[in-house]
Scaffold this motif. Structure first.
Motif, PDB file in Angstrom:
ATOM      1  N   ARG B  94       0.710  -1.122  -0.071  1.00  0.00           N
ATOM      2  CA  ARG B  94       0.105   0.138   0.093  1.00  0.00           C
ATOM      3  C   ARG B  94       0.911   1.236   0.078  1.00  0.00           C
ATOM      4  NH1 ARG B  94      -3.988  -0.697   4.533  1.00  0.00           N
ATOM      5  NH2 ARG B  94      -4.300   1.224   4.605  1.00  0.00           N
ATOM      6  N   ILE B  95       1.968   1.178   0.589  1.00  0.00           N
ATOM      7  CA  ILE B  95       2.863   2.558   0.622  1.00  0.00           C
ATOM      8  C   ILE B  95       3.317   2.843  -0.822  1.00  0.00           C
ATOM      9  CG2 ILE B  95       5.239   3.080   1.450  1.00  0.00           C
ATOM     10  CD1 ILE B  95       2.962   3.063   3.591  1.00  0.00           C
ATOM     11  N   SER B  96       3.451   1.823  -1.740  1.00  0.00           N
ATOM     12  CA  SER B  96       3.744   2.012  -3.115  1.00  0.00           C
ATOM     13  C   SER B  96       2.687   2.898  -3.735  1.00  0.00           C
ATOM     14  CB  SER B  96       4.096   0.807  -3.677  1.00  0.00           C
ATOM     15  OG  SER B  96       4.945   0.077  -3.311  1.00  0.00           O
ATOM     16  N   ALA B  97       1.643   2.437  -3.533  1.00  0.00           N
ATOM     17  CA  ALA B  97       0.313   3.338  -4.050  1.00  0.00           C
ATOM     18  C   ALA B  97       0.011   4.540  -3.598  1.00  0.00           C
ATOM     19  CB  ALA B  97      -0.853   2.504  -3.811  1.00  0.00           C
ATOM     20  N   LEU B  98       0.550   4.693  -2.285  1.00  0.00           N
ATOM     21  CA  LEU B  98       0.368   6.001  -1.572  1.00  0.00           C
ATOM     22  C   LEU B  98       1.538   6.834  -2.133  1.00  0.00           C
ATOM     23  CD1 LEU B  98      -1.223   7.170   0.687  1.00  0.00           C
ATOM     24  CD2 LEU B  98       0.585   6.533   2.500  1.00  0.00           C
ATOM     25  N   ILE B  99       2.821   6.299  -2.188  1.00  0.00           N
ATOM     26  CA  ILE B  99       3.957   7.321  -2.852  1.00  0.00           C
ATOM     27  C   ILE B  99       3.404   7.734  -4.258  1.00  0.00           C
ATOM     28  CG2 ILE B  99       6.191   7.315  -3.682  1.00  0.00           C
ATOM     29  CD1 ILE B  99       6.954   5.493  -1.329  1.00  0.00           C
ATOM     30  N   THR B 100       2.920   6.821  -5.026  1.00  0.00           N
ATOM     31  CA  THR B 100       2.442   7.107  -6.414  1.00  0.00           C
ATOM     32  C   THR B 100       1.094   8.202  -6.367  1.00  0.00           C
ATOM     33  OG1 THR B 100       2.742   4.910  -6.783  1.00  0.00           O
ATOM     34  CG2 THR B 100       1.710   6.120  -8.568  1.00  0.00           C
ATOM     35  N   ALA B 101       0.512   8.211  -5.440  1.00  0.00           N
ATOM     36  CA  ALA B 101      -0.469   9.099  -5.406  1.00  0.00           C
ATOM     37  C   ALA B 101       0.025  10.470  -5.030  1.00  0.00           C
ATOM     38  CB  ALA B 101      -1.613   8.707  -4.298  1.00  0.00           C
ATOM     39  N   ILE B 102       0.962  10.622  -4.190  1.00  0.00           N
ATOM     40  CA  ILE B 102       1.750  11.787  -3.921  1.00  0.00           C
ATOM     41  C   ILE B 102       2.496  12.361  -5.218  1.00  0.00           C
ATOM     42  CG2 ILE B 102       3.696  12.803  -2.731  1.00  0.00           C
ATOM     43  CD1 ILE B 102       3.103  10.919  -0.331  1.00  0.00           C
ATOM     44  N   GLY B 103       2.982  11.258  -6.122  1.00  0.00           N
ATOM     45  CA  GLY B 103       3.657  11.573  -7.139  1.00  0.00           C
ATOM     46  C   GLY B 103       2.510  12.225  -8.204  1.00  0.00           C
ATOM     47  N   VAL B 104       1.367  11.535  -8.184  1.00  0.00           N
ATOM     48  CA  VAL B 104       0.236  12.242  -9.227  1.00  0.00           C
ATOM     49  C   VAL B 104      -0.026  13.535  -8.737  1.00  0.00           C
ATOM     50  CG1 VAL B 104      -2.165  11.628  -9.744  1.00  0.00           C
ATOM     51  CG2 VAL B 104      -0.361   9.951  -9.682  1.00  0.00           C
ATOM     52  N   SER B 105      -0.189  13.808  -7.290  1.00  0.00           N
ATOM     53  CA  SER B 105      -0.727  15.158  -6.840  1.00  0.00           C
ATOM     54  C   SER B 105       0.475  16.014  -7.335  1.00  0.00           C
ATOM     55  CB  SER B 105      -0.584  14.897  -5.435  1.00  0.00           C
ATOM     56  OG  SER B 105      -0.718  16.440  -4.852  1.00  0.00           O
ATOM     57  N   PHE B 106       1.568  15.826  -7.078  1.00  0.00           N
ATOM     58  CA  PHE B 106       2.678  16.768  -7.681  1.00  0.00           C
ATOM     59  C   PHE B 106       2.525  17.212  -9.042  1.00  0.00           C
ATOM     60  CE2 PHE B 106       5.326  18.986  -4.731  1.00  0.00           C
ATOM     61  CZ  PHE B 106       4.721  18.508  -3.294  1.00  0.00           C
ATOM     62  N   LEU B 107       2.282  15.949  -9.820  1.00  0.00           N
ATOM     63  CA  LEU B 107       2.419  15.991 -11.177  1.00  0.00           C
ATOM     64  C   LEU B 107       1.245  16.983 -11.650  1.00  0.00           C
ATOM     65  CD1 LEU B 107       3.522  15.097 -14.011  1.00  0.00           C
ATOM     66  CD2 LEU B 107       1.828  13.372 -13.919  1.00  0.00           C
ATOM     67  N   LEU B 108       0.159  16.677 -11.146  1.00  0.00           N
ATOM     68  CA  LEU B 108      -1.070  17.778 -11.565  1.00  0.00           C
ATOM     69  C   LEU B 108      -0.747  19.139 -11.022  1.00  0.00           C
ATOM     70  CD1 LEU B 108      -4.267  15.649 -10.561  1.00  0.00           C
ATOM     71  CD2 LEU B 108      -3.211  15.789 -12.764  1.00  0.00           C
ATOM     72  N   GLU B 109      -0.167  19.209 -10.144  1.00  0.00           N
ATOM     73  CA  GLU B 109       0.280  20.710  -9.450  1.00  0.00           C
ATOM     74  C   GLU B 109       1.270  21.362 -10.500  1.00  0.00           C
ATOM     75  OE1 GLU B 109       1.425  20.510  -5.507  1.00  0.00           O
ATOM     76  OE2 GLU B 109      -0.580  19.635  -4.946  1.00  0.00           O
ATOM     77  N   SER B 110       2.484  20.664 -10.830  1.00  0.00           N
ATOM     78  CA  SER B 110       2.971  21.159 -11.502  1.00  0.00           C
ATOM     79  C   SER B 110       2.786  21.200 -12.979  1.00  0.00           C
ATOM     80  CB  SER B 110       4.521  20.479 -11.563  1.00  0.00           C
ATOM     81  OG  SER B 110       4.392  19.266 -11.057  1.00  0.00           O
ATOM     82  N   LEU B 111       2.010  20.282 -13.527  1.00  0.00           N
ATOM     83  CA  LEU B 111       1.552  20.481 -14.960  1.00  0.00           C
ATOM     84  C   LEU B 111       0.418  21.820 -14.833  1.00  0.00           C
ATOM     85  CD1 LEU B 111       0.399  16.928 -16.314  1.00  0.00           C
ATOM     86  CD2 LEU B 111       1.924  18.677 -17.024  1.00  0.00           C
ATOM     87  N   GLY B 112      -0.062  22.069 -13.815  1.00  0.00           N
ATOM     88  CA  GLY B 112      -1.082  23.224 -13.684  1.00  0.00           C
ATOM     89  C   GLY B 112      -0.247  24.389 -13.861  1.00  0.00           C
ATOM     90  N   LEU B 113       0.813  24.296 -13.028  1.00  0.00           N
ATOM     91  CA  LEU B 113       1.741  25.486 -12.933  1.00  0.00           C
ATOM     92  C   LEU B 113       2.426  25.859 -14.430  1.00  0.00           C
ATOM     93  CD1 LEU B 113       3.081  27.526 -11.013  1.00  0.00           C
ATOM     94  CD2 LEU B 113       4.773  25.854 -11.102  1.00  0.00           C
ATOM     95  N   VAL B 114       2.802  24.816 -15.061  1.00  0.00           N
ATOM     96  CA  VAL B 114       3.357  24.741 -16.612  1.00  0.00           C
ATOM     97  C   VAL B 114       2.399  25.381 -17.552  1.00  0.00           C
ATOM     98  CG1 VAL B 114       4.238  23.540 -18.417  1.00  0.00           C
ATOM     99  CG2 VAL B 114       5.020  23.148 -16.148  1.00  0.00           C
TER     100      VAL B 114
END
Lengths: 364, 297
Positions: B94-114
């Motif tokens: 489950r930790i892997s999925a959680l880390i991935t979710a954090i990654g997706v969150s940052f991806l959306l934020e930084s894509l939003g910024l870009v």
């Protein structure tokens, strides 16, 4: 088959390892003594930042990788360490000028310490905070632990913003004396590394790892799970605090925004990339991360190739890093080194293949 | 503080609380089904806001159509995130999925910024939601009342969906026992995808209303509401839709009342929400309406 005295072999190994370590550190010290003069300030800065990240990533890895508890609030301890060092080392007159909204409270406004005791104070304060946080939050596991520690990290940012008489609020602190040089950063990185490696191969380290694998079983063989968890978190807190202090002294300015969840995210990328559970991995990944984020600066600034003008894309670095994190998690969960460490034994075993010694867990 | 002020604050609390409730339901549904804290939920909400914004300002759509389009596109985004990032990890730790979710969150934020730029933008508020009204001496802007109203309608629709339809039954079954349900011939992936679609749609709806209430949108706007909504979900008992509603409303009320009655500690409102979280987890780990945890030892 020649009968070999096992004990003697192990002792010989220890000697060789010690010798090699001393030589390596010697070479490294020689390098450091030249580096500041030979290298340009930009490279020196990258080296400094890498070393600070190494300290932080290894400390973070102790809880996340070795103890296996998913903690998301290292930014809280880093912030605590950074503010401690900043407040202790800043000259009194600079403090008087900086605090515009509200004056700094006594006794902080009348002390000015050298770097070393400040760093120790930062570590101790941060370790104490980690211990206090650990008592309630280590009752929780997995996702809940993650979210509570994340909350703690956010809380520290809120406090840094609002405790104006101590932190100067959103303005942050400027003119922190930049005592830190390559000796300090790499010295701390090396000390952290050797401490962590020794800890890992000690009985405590093995207890931590057994808690990661199976808490119930660890409890069953007589490990005091709660005490060991708190111990690991406290040690981690100490080094995170020291790393935060180094960072403050290296950057010269700090403000609450610096310690937001972004910082935790960066450290998370480093430990995941290096392999959760490997200190060597965390150290190597720190260097990769810092160098890569410098290289990716090129993407963010406008580029002119002859007549063609490519506008810079601000924020592109974080896109790359988050994609990197997702890819590592999807296809390469072990990261660079998994749970292995790079050690002399690996090389020594190639040179003198001694089967018996392989079974003995080696420390570096 | 007079009784009028109190009512005004209560109305504010109600409208903030209903927003938390909408976003919290998305968390709770995803968590209930695949035991994953979808860190990206707040950022999905942000994307929903921007879609609605661009629909109105770039494509000159009427706001109703733009909002509906934004909500549908966001639910598609939610499904693609599940299929792309979370589905491959369903059997992973489950930790892997959680880390991935954090990654997706940052991806959306930084894509939003870009893509959208870091500068905050003003969200266009339709005229109908911007009328000042006077209810028995309590002055408020119409959206303060319309937000709880719209939330109420969406929640009723959701309750109907979950408790009265076949797909709703499948969702509840998957939440109870994913393995057995798949043995019964239910297409588990379809059900989870559908859950992500519904949750993301609610997040987008919540986000648009958030942008009506606080009409400045930026790529990082989703972080705090996302965390608060998660807290609301835990507060009410994660995995329980009614719990998420209750938790959302309570958290909104508590926050508004603290700011209203104790302005000196208003700066710490985010810290207060987290203290509530810690207290709830320590004393009642399953939340107010939570079921008993079935955590395996």
């Amino acid at each position: 088959m020649i009968a070999i005295d096992r004990e003697a072999l192990i002792r010989k190994r220890e000697k060789i390892r010690l010798f090699l370590n001393v030589i390596l550190i010697g070479i490294f010290l020689v390098f450091l003594s030249f580096a500041e003069d030979v290298l340009d300030p930009y490279t020196v800065r990258i080296l400094n930042v890498s070393a600070v990240y190494m300290v932080l990533a290894m400390a973070y890895n102790l809880v996340n990788g070795i103890l296996g508890q998913f903690m998301l609030g290292p930014n809280a301890f880093i912030a605590l360490g950074a503010y401690t060092v900043a407040l202790l080392t800043m000259p009194i007159d600079k403090k008087a000028i900086s605090y515009i909204i509200e004056p700094l409270i006594w006794p902080l406004n009348s002390i000015c310490w050298p770097l070393f005791p400040s760093l120790i104070a930062a570590g101790i304060l941060s370790a104490a905070a980690a211990y206090l946080l650990g008592i309630p939050s280590f009752k929780l596991k997995g996702d809940y632990l993650a979210i509570v520690t994340l909350g703690f990290g956010e809380m520290v940012v809120v406090l840094a913003n609002n405790l104006v008489p101590i932190t100067n609020g959103a303005l942050g602190l400027k003119d922190i004396p930049r005592y830190v040089n390559l000796y300090w950063t790499w010295g701390c990185a090396l000390l952290t590394y050797f401490f962590m490696r020794l800890l890992r191969s000690s009985t405590y380290g093995r207890a931590f790892e057994s808690i990661r694998e199976d808490e119930i079983a660890a409890e069953g063989v007589g490990i005091d799970v709660k005490r060991h968890k708190l111990l690991a978190l406290t040690i981690s807190g100490f080094f995170l605090g020291v790393g935060g202090g180094l960072l403050a002294s290296l950057l010269g300015t700090i403000d609450p925004k610096l310690f937001s969840f972004f910082f935790t995210f960066n450290l998370l990328i480093i430990v995941v990339l290096g392999g959760l559970g490997s200190f060597t991995g965390a150290a190597i990944a720190s260097i990769i991360f810092v160098v890569l984020s410098e290289l990716l600066r090129a993407v963010e600034s406008p580029i002119n190739i002859g007549p063609i003008h490519i506008p810079g894309i601000p924020g592109m670095r974080m896109v790359v890093f988050s994609v990197l994190l997702i890819i590592v998690m999807l296809y390469w969960q072990r990261g660079l080194l998994g749970r292995k460490e790079i050690s002399w034994d690996f090389i020594l075993n190639r040179l003198y293949p001694l089967k018996e010694v392989e079974e003995v867990e080696g420390s570096s | 503080m007079g009784i009028i002020d109190l009512f005004q604050q209560l109305a504010n609390g109600l409208s903030l609380g209903s927003l938390y409730a909408l976003v919290a339901i998305g968390y709770t549904m995803v968590y209930g089904i695949i035991r994953l804290i979808n860190f990206a939920h707040g950022d999905i909400m942000m994307i929903g806001c921007y879609l609605a914004y661009f629909g109105v300002l770039m494509f000159h759509l009427p706001w109703q159509i733009s909002w509906i389009l934004a909500v549908s596109l966001t639910s598609l985004l939610g499904v693609s995130i599940y299929l792309g990032a979370y589905k491959p990890l369903r059997r992973a730790p489950r930790i892997s999925a959680l880390i991935t979710a954090i990654g997706v969150s940052f991806l959306l934020e930084s894509l939003g910024l870009v893509i959208f730029g870091g500068r905050p933008r003003a969200f266009p508020r339709p005229a109908i939601l911007d009328i000042g009204i006077n209810v028995g001496g309590v002055y408020m802007i119409s959206f303060t009342l319309l937000i709880p109203l719209m939330t109420g309608l969406l929640l009723l629709g959701l309750i109907y969906l979950v408790y009265r339809t076949k797909i709703g039954m499948a969702m509840r079954a998957v939440a109870t026992d994913i393995e057995t349900t798949s043995l019964m011939g239910v297409d588990v992936d379809k059900v989870i995808s559908f859950t992500f679609a519904v949750g993301s749609a609610l997040a987008a709806a919540g986000g648009i209303m958030w942008a009506i209430k606080f009409p400045q949108i930026n790529p990082y706007m989703g972080i705090m509401p996302g965390l608060k909504a998660f807290i609301a979900a835990v507060f009410g008992g994660i995995g329980n839709i009614f719990g998420a509603m209750l938790g959302g409303f309570l958290l909104g009320m508590i926050e508004i009342l603290i700011v209203a009655f104790m302005p000196s500690i208003a700066g710490y409102r985010d810290a207060i929400a987290f203290s509530i979280l810690v207290a709830v987890l320590l004393f009642k780990p399953t939340g107010l309406l939570g079921e008993t945890l079935r955590e395996k030892v």
